[in-house]
Design a protein around this motif. Structure first.
Motif, PDB file in Angstrom:
ATOM      1  N   CYS A  53       0.835  -1.207   0.000  1.00  0.00           N
ATOM      2  CA  CYS A  53       0.000   0.000   0.000  1.00  0.00           C
ATOM      3  C   CYS A  53       0.869   1.256   0.000  1.00  0.00           C
ATOM      4  O   CYS A  53       1.934   1.297   0.618  1.00  0.00           O
ATOM      5  CB  CYS A  53      -0.874  -0.066   1.242  1.00  0.00           C
ATOM      6  SG  CYS A  53      -1.837   1.384   1.595  1.00  0.00           S
ATOM      7  N   VAL A  62       0.287   4.074   1.378  1.00  0.00           N
ATOM      8  CA  VAL A  62       0.238   4.892   2.606  1.00  0.00           C
ATOM      9  C   VAL A  62       1.492   4.616   3.426  1.00  0.00           C
ATOM     10  O   VAL A  62       1.865   3.455   3.641  1.00  0.00           O
ATOM     11  CB  VAL A  62      -1.041   4.581   3.414  1.00  0.00           C
ATOM     12  CG1 VAL A  62      -0.977   5.218   4.802  1.00  0.00           C
ATOM     13  CG2 VAL A  62      -2.263   5.083   2.657  1.00  0.00           C
ATOM     14  N   CYS A 101       2.347   1.542   5.834  1.00  0.00           N
ATOM     15  CA  CYS A 101       1.394   0.429   5.694  1.00  0.00           C
ATOM     16  C   CYS A 101       2.051  -0.689   4.894  1.00  0.00           C
ATOM     17  O   CYS A 101       2.548  -0.471   3.795  1.00  0.00           O
ATOM     18  CB  CYS A 101       0.105   0.880   5.013  1.00  0.00           C
ATOM     19  SG  CYS A 101      -1.101  -0.456   4.861  1.00  0.00           S
ATOM     20  N   CYS A 122      -4.046  -0.522  -0.026  1.00  0.00           N
ATOM     21  CA  CYS A 122      -4.668  -1.721   0.529  1.00  0.00           C
ATOM     22  C   CYS A 122      -6.171  -1.482   0.637  1.00  0.00           C
ATOM     23  O   CYS A 122      -6.643  -0.341   0.530  1.00  0.00           O
ATOM     24  CB  CYS A 122      -4.065  -2.064   1.893  1.00  0.00           C
ATOM     25  SG  CYS A 122      -4.532  -0.901   3.202  1.00  0.00           S
ATOM     26  N   HIS A 175      -7.229   1.157   3.367  1.00  0.00           N
ATOM     27  CA  HIS A 175      -6.955   2.561   3.053  1.00  0.00           C
ATOM     28  C   HIS A 175      -7.735   3.035   1.818  1.00  0.00           C
ATOM     29  O   HIS A 175      -8.166   4.177   1.749  1.00  0.00           O
ATOM     30  CB  HIS A 175      -5.452   2.787   2.871  1.00  0.00           C
ATOM     31  CG  HIS A 175      -4.720   2.830   4.172  1.00  0.00           C
ATOM     32  ND1 HIS A 175      -3.689   1.982   4.482  1.00  0.00           N
ATOM     33  CD2 HIS A 175      -4.920   3.610   5.272  1.00  0.00           C
ATOM     34  CE1 HIS A 175      -3.256   2.250   5.712  1.00  0.00           C
ATOM     35  NE2 HIS A 175      -3.989   3.228   6.210  1.00  0.00           N
TER      36      HIS A 175
END
Ligand SMILES: [Zn+2]
Length: 326
Positions: free
Chosen positions: A27, A29, A32, A92, A95
């Protein structure tokens, strides 16, 4: 590059590209570690559904090997299922759902600042993934014994992707901080037109010095290239254009370009879209019936304009035709 590949080289290139495109990413983010899921740059419900027919769209994107090979058709028009259209593994599941909750519901307000930022955040993160893929592909090409591309060409290519990635990461941070604590440093315009069955979401560099030593020096000095964000969004009845920039990373030409989306008649809007799709962004979709209505003459001109522009950074050049001419 002049000439072509032999069969074995083509196979090697296809293998490299396929392997990199199917690699699992985590992911985007920060921090993450979850695996990214495939998701749309523009939401399916309320946007892509508005131009899909029998759950299909036509995706237009540069041919994988266009840059590496002198080929006649630099763009592929492919029919894809709506689930595959302009999608990429970026976030993901958690998120993807949480971050974009606001723009995954129906009835978007395209004049809303947070909506404009979220649309731009998603595409910046997706372009980061694409840049990372291009870097990986280029590195594998460098290592492949059977592919003897000029080393200098590959190094230039790699450097370009790496600088692009650095800029995108900077814009990602800027959008994140703006989402957390808005200061209105991004400026977006929203224009509403009669519906044309196309959709796109992208960033584009707008450096008039790009391709010259001044533009390249700016980049090597660690300065972020001035960049625009554009979202071409079909609703049930209209085509919404959301286009913007960050006030610390802009120039008069970029602002003028953004303003040039205002007050277009039908002919001018179609020419403006033609220029956008051929010369400024990569990847867009249209409805199957719009694709069927395109004339071969217009498609040929579009391909030629695309090829010419791939090697030419003249930001001020505009086409004198429309892909969508009947
Ligand atoms: Zn995540």
């Amino acid at each position: 590059m002049a000439g072509g590949f032999d069969k074995q080289q083509m196979k090697t290139l296809q293998g490299i590209t396929k392997n990199v495109h199917t690699m699992r990413h985590h992911c985007q983010v920060d921090g993450c570690e979850e695996a990214a899921i495939n998701s749309h740059l523009l939401q399916r419900n309320g946007i892509l559904n508005n131009i899909a027919e029998n759950n299909h769209l036509i995706e237009a994107r540069p041919t994988d090997f266009f840059k590496w090979n002198a080929i006649d058709c630099p763009i592929e028009f492919r029919q894809v299922g709506i689930n595959q259209a302009i999608s990429l593994s970026v976030f993901c599941d958690k998120h993807d759902t949480e971050l974009f909750k606001k723009i995954e519901q129906g009835n978007l307000d395209f004049g809303d600042y947070e909506t404009q930022l979220l649309l731009s955040y998603r595409v910046v993160c997706a372009e980061i993934v694409k840049k990372e893929q291009n870097i990986e592909i280029t590195k594998r090409i460098q290592r492949a014994n059977t592919l003897n591309f000029p080393a200098e060409m590959l190094n230039t290519e790699l450097k370009g992707y790496q600088l692009g990635l650095r800029d995108l990461n900077e814009y990602r941070k800027l959008i994140e901080s703006e989402l957390n604590a808005p200061t209105s440093k991004f400026h977006f315009r929203r224009y509403s037109y009669s519906k044309i069955a196309v959709a796109a979401s992208a960033t584009f560099s707008y450096e008039v010095d790009a391709g010259t030593s001044r533009g390249i020096e700016k980049s090597f000095e660690g300065k972020v290239w001035d960049t625009g964000f554009i979202h071409v969004i079909p609703t049930g009845t209209s085509l919404e254009i959301v286009v913007g920039y960050h006030e610390d990373h802009t120039n008069d030409y970029l602002v003028r370009y953004i303003d040039s989306w205002a007050n277009l008649d039908d002919v001018a809007l179609k020419m403006q879209l033609t220029d956008l799709f051929a010369a400024r962004i990569e990847g867009w979709v249209m409805s199957p019936s719009l694709f069927k209505s395109l004339s071969n003459g217009a498609k040929d001109k579009f391909m030629r304009y695309f090829s010419d522009n791939a090697a030419n950074y003249n930001m001020l050049q505009r086409p004198d035709f429309s892909l969508f001419d009947k």
